[in-house]
Design a protein around this motif. Sequence first.
Motif, PDB file in Angstrom:
ATOM      1  N   MET A   1      39.267  41.866  30.043  1.00 52.43           N
ATOM      2  CA  MET A   1      38.849  41.627  28.425  1.00 52.43           C
ATOM      3  C   MET A   1      38.477  39.745  29.362  1.00 52.43           C
ATOM      4  SD  MET A   1      42.142  42.608  26.656  1.00 52.43           S
ATOM      5  CE  MET A   1      43.591  42.086  26.988  1.00 52.43           C
ATOM      6  N   THR A   2      38.486  39.059  29.685  1.00 51.99           N
ATOM      7  CA  THR A   2      37.766  37.723  29.588  1.00 51.99           C
ATOM      8  C   THR A   2      37.106  38.355  30.787  1.00 51.99           C
ATOM      9  OG1 THR A   2      40.312  36.576  30.045  1.00 51.99           O
ATOM     10  CG2 THR A   2      38.491  35.502  30.282  1.00 51.99           C
ATOM     11  N   ALA A   3      36.607  38.640  31.561  1.00 52.29           N
ATOM     12  CA  ALA A   3      35.228  39.087  31.772  1.00 52.29           C
ATOM     13  C   ALA A   3      33.923  39.945  31.014  1.00 52.29           C
ATOM     14  CB  ALA A   3      35.315  39.988  32.603  1.00 52.29           C
ATOM     15  N   LEU A   4      34.938  40.456  29.757  1.00 55.66           N
ATOM     16  CA  LEU A   4      33.697  40.702  28.511  1.00 55.66           C
ATOM     17  C   LEU A   4      33.403  39.642  27.769  1.00 55.66           C
ATOM     18  CD1 LEU A   4      35.820  44.345  27.943  1.00 55.66           C
ATOM     19  CD2 LEU A   4      33.773  43.141  28.915  1.00 55.66           C
ATOM     20  N   TYR A   5      33.844  38.605  27.490  1.00 60.70           N
ATOM     21  CA  TYR A   5      33.677  37.416  26.997  1.00 60.70           C
ATOM     22  C   TYR A   5      32.891  36.701  28.130  1.00 60.70           C
ATOM     23  CZ  TYR A   5      36.726  38.566  23.079  1.00 60.70           C
ATOM     24  OH  TYR A   5      37.691  38.842  22.283  1.00 60.70           O
ATOM     25  N   VAL A   6      32.984  36.303  28.893  1.00 57.71           N
ATOM     26  CA  VAL A   6      32.040  35.948  29.721  1.00 57.71           C
ATOM     27  C   VAL A   6      30.351  36.537  29.704  1.00 57.71           C
ATOM     28  CG1 VAL A   6      31.274  35.030  32.244  1.00 57.71           C
ATOM     29  CG2 VAL A   6      33.888  35.254  31.721  1.00 57.71           C
ATOM     30  N   ARG A   7      30.585  37.721  30.320  1.00 55.66           N
ATOM     31  CA  ARG A   7      29.143  38.337  29.880  1.00 55.66           C
ATOM     32  C   ARG A   7      28.592  38.360  28.215  1.00 55.66           C
ATOM     33  NH1 ARG A   7      27.446  42.652  27.239  1.00 55.66           N
ATOM     34  NH2 ARG A   7      25.501  43.973  28.366  1.00 55.66           N
TER      35      ARG A   7
ATOM     36  N   LEU B   1      25.497  38.337  39.549  1.00 63.33           N
ATOM     37  CA  LEU B   1      25.208  37.068  39.598  1.00 63.33           C
ATOM     38  C   LEU B   1      26.329  36.018  38.754  1.00 63.33           C
ATOM     39  CD1 LEU B   1      21.527  36.257  40.447  1.00 63.33           C
ATOM     40  CD2 LEU B   1      23.301  36.645  42.027  1.00 63.33           C
ATOM     41  N   VAL B   2      27.040  36.899  38.024  1.00 65.23           N
ATOM     42  CA  VAL B   2      27.757  35.710  37.076  1.00 65.23           C
ATOM     43  C   VAL B   2      28.549  36.085  36.370  1.00 65.23           C
ATOM     44  CG1 VAL B   2      27.496  34.672  34.867  1.00 65.23           C
ATOM     45  CG2 VAL B   2      25.323  34.364  35.105  1.00 65.23           C
ATOM     46  N   VAL B   3      28.423  37.927  35.937  1.00 65.46           N
ATOM     47  CA  VAL B   3      30.464  38.254  35.078  1.00 65.46           C
ATOM     48  C   VAL B   3      30.593  38.795  36.862  1.00 65.46           C
ATOM     49  CG1 VAL B   3      30.595  40.046  34.526  1.00 65.46           C
ATOM     50  CG2 VAL B   3      28.778  39.010  33.705  1.00 65.46           C
ATOM     51  N   PHE B   4      30.860  38.770  37.617  1.00 69.18           N
ATOM     52  CA  PHE B   4      30.701  39.787  38.649  1.00 69.18           C
ATOM     53  C   PHE B   4      32.106  38.480  39.797  1.00 69.18           C
ATOM     54  CE2 PHE B   4      31.553  40.395  43.310  1.00 69.18           C
ATOM     55  CZ  PHE B   4      32.626  41.207  43.474  1.00 69.18           C
ATOM     56  N   PRO B   5      31.227  37.535  39.589  1.00 63.04           N
ATOM     57  CA  PRO B   5      31.895  36.415  40.606  1.00 63.04           C
ATOM     58  C   PRO B   5      32.971  35.875  39.462  1.00 63.04           C
ATOM     59  CG  PRO B   5      29.797  36.015  41.265  1.00 63.04           C
ATOM     60  CD  PRO B   5      30.137  37.041  40.095  1.00 63.04           C
ATOM     61  N   SER B   6      32.592  35.531  38.485  1.00 65.54           N
ATOM     62  CA  SER B   6      33.347  35.533  37.158  1.00 65.54           C
ATOM     63  C   SER B   6      34.810  36.130  37.227  1.00 65.54           C
ATOM     64  CB  SER B   6      32.791  34.592  35.994  1.00 65.54           C
ATOM     65  OG  SER B   6      32.969  35.767  35.563  1.00 65.54           O
ATOM     66  N   TYR B   7      34.776  36.892  37.608  1.00 69.26           N
ATOM     67  CA  TYR B   7      35.910  37.699  36.929  1.00 69.26           C
ATOM     68  C   TYR B   7      36.965  37.619  38.131  1.00 69.26           C
ATOM     69  CZ  TYR B   7      39.024  42.317  37.333  1.00 69.26           C
ATOM     70  OH  TYR B   7      39.940  43.006  37.234  1.00 69.26           O
TER      71      TYR B   7
ATOM     72  N   PHE C   1      40.285  36.592  37.874  1.00 75.50           N
ATOM     73  CA  PHE C   1      41.866  36.905  38.655  1.00 75.50           C
ATOM     74  C   PHE C   1      42.402  35.761  39.397  1.00 75.50           C
ATOM     75  CE2 PHE C   1      42.900  40.338  41.915  1.00 75.50           C
ATOM     76  CZ  PHE C   1      43.729  40.802  41.384  1.00 75.50           C
ATOM     77  N   LEU C   2      42.505  35.505  40.426  1.00 75.64           N
ATOM     78  CA  LEU C   2      43.245  34.031  40.866  1.00 75.64           C
ATOM     79  C   LEU C   2      43.514  33.138  40.313  1.00 75.64           C
ATOM     80  CD1 LEU C   2      39.812  33.064  44.075  1.00 75.64           C
ATOM     81  CD2 LEU C   2      42.244  34.410  44.163  1.00 75.64           C
ATOM     82  N   VAL C   3      42.723  32.318  38.770  1.00 77.48           N
ATOM     83  CA  VAL C   3      44.011  31.814  38.233  1.00 77.48           C
ATOM     84  C   VAL C   3      44.190  32.264  37.710  1.00 77.48           C
ATOM     85  CG1 VAL C   3      43.070  30.509  36.061  1.00 77.48           C
ATOM     86  CG2 VAL C   3      41.110  30.556  37.681  1.00 77.48           C
ATOM     87  N   TYR C   4      44.223  33.613  36.870  1.00 77.16           N
ATOM     88  CA  TYR C   4      45.650  34.602  36.204  1.00 77.16           C
ATOM     89  C   TYR C   4      46.724  34.333  36.923  1.00 77.16           C
ATOM     90  CZ  TYR C   4      42.381  35.290  32.004  1.00 77.16           C
ATOM     91  OH  TYR C   4      41.905  34.767  30.645  1.00 77.16           O
ATOM     92  N   GLY C   5      46.089  35.043  38.147  1.00 77.56           N
ATOM     93  CA  GLY C   5      47.631  35.333  39.141  1.00 77.56           C
ATOM     94  C   GLY C   5      48.266  34.126  39.182  1.00 77.56           C
ATOM     95  N   PHE C   6      47.475  32.934  39.640  1.00 79.74           N
ATOM     96  CA  PHE C   6      48.109  31.889  39.951  1.00 79.74           C
ATOM     97  C   PHE C   6      49.435  31.599  37.949  1.00 79.74           C
ATOM     98  CE2 PHE C   6      48.523  26.767  39.673  1.00 79.74           C
ATOM     99  CZ  PHE C   6      48.886  26.662  40.228  1.00 79.74           C
TER     100      PHE C   6
END
Length: 104
Positions: free
Chosen positions: A32-38, A62-68, A72-77
């Motif tokens: 869901m957050t990646a959709l907002y980034v996109r 170049l933008v959305v895939f790396p941000s996902y 993912f790492l941030v939310y996991g942490f």
Amino acid sequence: MKNYFEKLKERWGVDHFWQVGLILFIFSITGMTALYVRKYAFYLLGFTESTPFWEEAITWVLVVFPSYQVLFLVYGFLLGQFDFVWRFEKKSLLKLKKLFVRIF
């Protein structure tokens, strides 16, 4: 026969069922957050309905895939599942790398 959560628990190597639910939650909020980034990135770049698909696709890669991946790492942490998320991320990126090596 094992239910779906038991299979995920074994496959992901987690100890408790609540971890399976939490991991599924991490996947969902990351998406869901990646959709907002996109949406925000495409807005900043001035994309409209007339923007060619190839420009949107390149921007997504170049933008959305790396941000996902980072989200993912941030939310996991933040939710205490960093070990699982880090293992999952490394495995996924290794598969992606093998795909590109095979293509090129």
